[in-house]
Write an enzyme that holds these catalytic residues in place. Structure first.
Site, PDB file in Angstrom:
ATOM      1  CD  GLN A  55      -1.502  20.474 -42.594  1.00  0.00           C
ATOM      2  OE1 GLN A  55      -0.587  20.574 -41.780  1.00  0.00           O
ATOM      3  NE2 GLN A  55      -2.698  20.040 -42.238  1.00  0.00           N
ATOM      4  CG  ASP A  64      -2.004  12.532 -51.317  1.00  0.00           C
ATOM      5  OD1 ASP A  64      -2.907  13.214 -51.825  1.00  0.00           O
ATOM      6  OD2 ASP A  64      -2.057  12.136 -50.129  1.00  0.00           O
ATOM      7  CD  GLU A  86      -6.641  10.035 -31.701  1.00  0.00           C
ATOM      8  OE1 GLU A  86      -5.439  10.323 -31.576  1.00  0.00           O
ATOM      9  OE2 GLU A  86      -7.117   8.929 -31.446  1.00  0.00           O
ATOM     10  CG  HIS A 126       3.029  21.335 -46.090  1.00  0.00           C
ATOM     11  ND1 HIS A 126       2.617  20.591 -45.006  1.00  0.00           N
ATOM     12  CD2 HIS A 126       3.153  22.615 -45.632  1.00  0.00           C
ATOM     13  CE1 HIS A 126       2.503  21.379 -43.943  1.00  0.00           C
ATOM     14  NE2 HIS A 126       2.812  22.612 -44.302  1.00  0.00           N
TER      15      HIS A 126
HETATM   16  P1  OAD Z   1      -0.273  13.764 -38.814  1.00  0.00           P
HETATM   17  O1  OAD Z   1       0.292  12.411 -39.039  1.00  0.00           O
HETATM   18  O2  OAD Z   1       0.422  14.663 -37.857  1.00  0.00           O
HETATM   19  O3  OAD Z   1      -1.785  13.650 -38.333  1.00  0.00           O
HETATM   20  C1  OAD Z   1      -2.720  12.834 -38.981  1.00  0.00           C
HETATM   21  C2  OAD Z   1      -4.077  13.016 -38.308  1.00  0.00           C
HETATM   22  O4  OAD Z   1      -5.015  12.243 -39.051  1.00  0.00           O
HETATM   23  C3  OAD Z   1      -4.130  12.545 -36.862  1.00  0.00           C
HETATM   24  O5  OAD Z   1      -4.783  13.542 -36.061  1.00  0.00           O
HETATM   25  C4  OAD Z   1      -4.963  11.261 -36.929  1.00  0.00           C
HETATM   26  O6  OAD Z   1      -5.771  11.074 -35.774  1.00  0.00           O
HETATM   27  C5  OAD Z   1      -5.836  11.534 -38.136  1.00  0.00           C
HETATM   28  N1  OAD Z   1      -6.274  10.319 -38.865  1.00  0.00           N
HETATM   29  C6  OAD Z   1      -5.583   9.168 -39.076  1.00  0.00           C
HETATM   30  N2  OAD Z   1      -6.318   8.303 -39.796  1.00  0.00           N
HETATM   31  C7  OAD Z   1      -7.499   8.929 -40.057  1.00  0.00           C
HETATM   32  C8  OAD Z   1      -8.699   8.554 -40.760  1.00  0.00           C
HETATM   33  N3  OAD Z   1      -8.827   7.367 -41.353  1.00  0.00           N
HETATM   34  N4  OAD Z   1      -9.720   9.445 -40.802  1.00  0.00           N
HETATM   35  C9  OAD Z   1      -9.604  10.669 -40.212  1.00  0.00           C
HETATM   36  N5  OAD Z   1      -8.518  11.066 -39.533  1.00  0.00           N
HETATM   37  C10 OAD Z   1      -7.473  10.216 -39.454  1.00  0.00           C
HETATM   38  O7  OAD Z   1      -0.396  14.442 -40.274  1.00  0.00           O
HETATM   39  P2  OAD Z   1      -0.602  15.978 -40.647  1.00  0.00           P
HETATM   40  O8  OAD Z   1      -1.391  16.681 -39.611  1.00  0.00           O
HETATM   41  O9  OAD Z   1      -1.073  16.025 -42.048  1.00  0.00           O
HETATM   42  O10 OAD Z   1       4.696  18.420 -43.210  1.00  0.00           O
HETATM   43  O11 OAD Z   1       0.883  16.499 -40.598  1.00  0.00           O
HETATM   44  C11 OAD Z   1       1.140  17.846 -40.892  1.00  0.00           C
HETATM   45  C12 OAD Z   1       2.487  17.995 -41.540  1.00  0.00           C
HETATM   46  O12 OAD Z   1       3.477  17.368 -40.708  1.00  0.00           O
HETATM   47  C13 OAD Z   1       2.652  17.291 -42.854  1.00  0.00           C
HETATM   48  O13 OAD Z   1       2.152  18.020 -43.965  1.00  0.00           O
HETATM   49  C14 OAD Z   1       4.132  17.134 -42.956  1.00  0.00           C
HETATM   50  C15 OAD Z   1       4.409  16.639 -41.551  1.00  0.00           C
HETATM   51  O14 OAD Z   1       5.676  16.867 -41.059  1.00  0.00           O
HETATM   52  C16 OAD Z   1       5.836  18.549 -43.875  1.00  0.00           C
HETATM   53  O15 OAD Z   1       6.452  17.579 -44.280  1.00  0.00           O
HETATM   54  C17 OAD Z   1       6.270  19.971 -44.079  1.00  0.00           C
END
Ligand code: OAD
Length: 247
Positions: free
Chosen positions: A99, A102, A211, A117
């Site tokens: 998703q 980068d 988490e 995305h």
């Molecule tokens: P989120 O910001 O919603 O979630 C990031 C996840 O990564 C969270 O569950 C964190 O706990 C986890 N996380 C953070 N740091 C971490 C680390 N060092 N190691 C492992 N896990 C870690 O991001 P996405 O789920 O990617 O879409 O968001 C989905 C979509 O929402 C994106 O592609 C974007 C956004 O709106 C669009 O723009 C269409």
């Protein structure tokens, strides 16, 4: 057959890896929903919808120009590299569905990749629909290399728009022996629905995240930790046969 060694791709597990912003967090690319994430400082409606772009194109172009520059100075981390290693070992049996916009997966060496995305390093021409590779800024309204019109936008999927490669991704999810979700909160569909689809078709499901997320259905296995720790460890297990999937 190579050098008398037969590699039977059919016997290898088919693995779909879904990644989200958490896999790039330790490369310095901000996530969306964590504290300090992108959606804390910006309204989704303003910078990630066609309506927001129509209202204030300059602000939207500046937002993505800044993200493109930041991503260009980030480096792939151990988690991106581990997934590239998995693909080198299992070939096309591994599909990484990201998703993320980068390019850290491809810079780490992943080739079989779906950017559902979109990509910061591409522009999308709203006149001729071409998707040229793009490393510079878009704010100055440069001309489209194909049609010459100054109607380029970032090739990033906004809310209300259809993600890329959905057929290819869904076919791979349905065929997968293992479905792994890494660093995603499971808040955005259709990506958030793939764990349920994979489980319904018999895949073993694994979550590797800081988490446990609020997933649509529970994962068979959930490991909590930083991506740079838990992803290389999981790849080592798969490649040593310690985590052989069964369907
Ligand atoms: P989120 O910001 O919603 O979630 C990031 C996840 O990564 C969270 O569950 C964190 O706990 C986890 N996380 C953070 N740091 C971490 C680390 N060092 N190691 C492992 N896990 C870690 O991001 P996405 O789920 O990617 O879409 O968001 C989905 C979509 O929402 C994106 O592609 C974007 C956004 O709106 C669009 O723009 C269409």
């Amino acid at each position: 057959m190579t050098d008398g060694v037969h590699i039977d791709r059919q016997a290898l597990p088919r693995i779909v890896v879904l990644t989200g912003a958490g896999i790039s967090a330790e490369s310095g690319v901000p996530t969306f929903r964590d504290s300090g994430g992108l959606w804390e400082g910006h309204r989704v409606e303003d910078v990630a919808t066609p309506e927001g772009f129509a209202r204030d194109p300059g602000a939207v172009l500046r937002f993505y120009d800044a993200r493109r520059r930041a991503a260009a100075s980030a480096l792939p981390n151990a988690a991106h590299r581990a997934l590239a290693r998995l693909e080198r070992a299992l070939g096309d049996n591994v599909l990484v569905v990201t998703q993320n916009v980068d390019d850290l997966h491809e810079r780490a060496g992943t080739r079989n990749l779906a950017h559902m995305h979109g990509e910061l390093r591409r522009a999308l021409c709203t006149n001729c629909a071409s998707r040229p590779e793009w490393d510079g800024d878009l704010e100055g309204l440069p001309p489209c290399p194909s049609c010459g019109e100054r109607m380029l936008r970032p090739d990033v999927v906004w809310f209300g728009e259809l993600p890329y490669d959905l057929d290819r991704i869904e076919n791979a999810v349905v065929d997968a022996d293992v479905f792994v979700s890494i660093g995603t909160s499971g808040a955005v569909y259709p990506a958030a629905g793939y764990v349920a689809l994979a489980a319904a078709y018999g895949a073993r499901t694994v979550e590797l995240n800081l988490e446990p997320s609020d997933a649509a259905v529970p994962f068979d296995q959930s490991r909590a930790g930083r991506a740079t720790d838990i992803v290389p460890a999981w790849v080592d297990e798969v490649l040593s046969g310690g985590s052989r999937p069964s369907r």
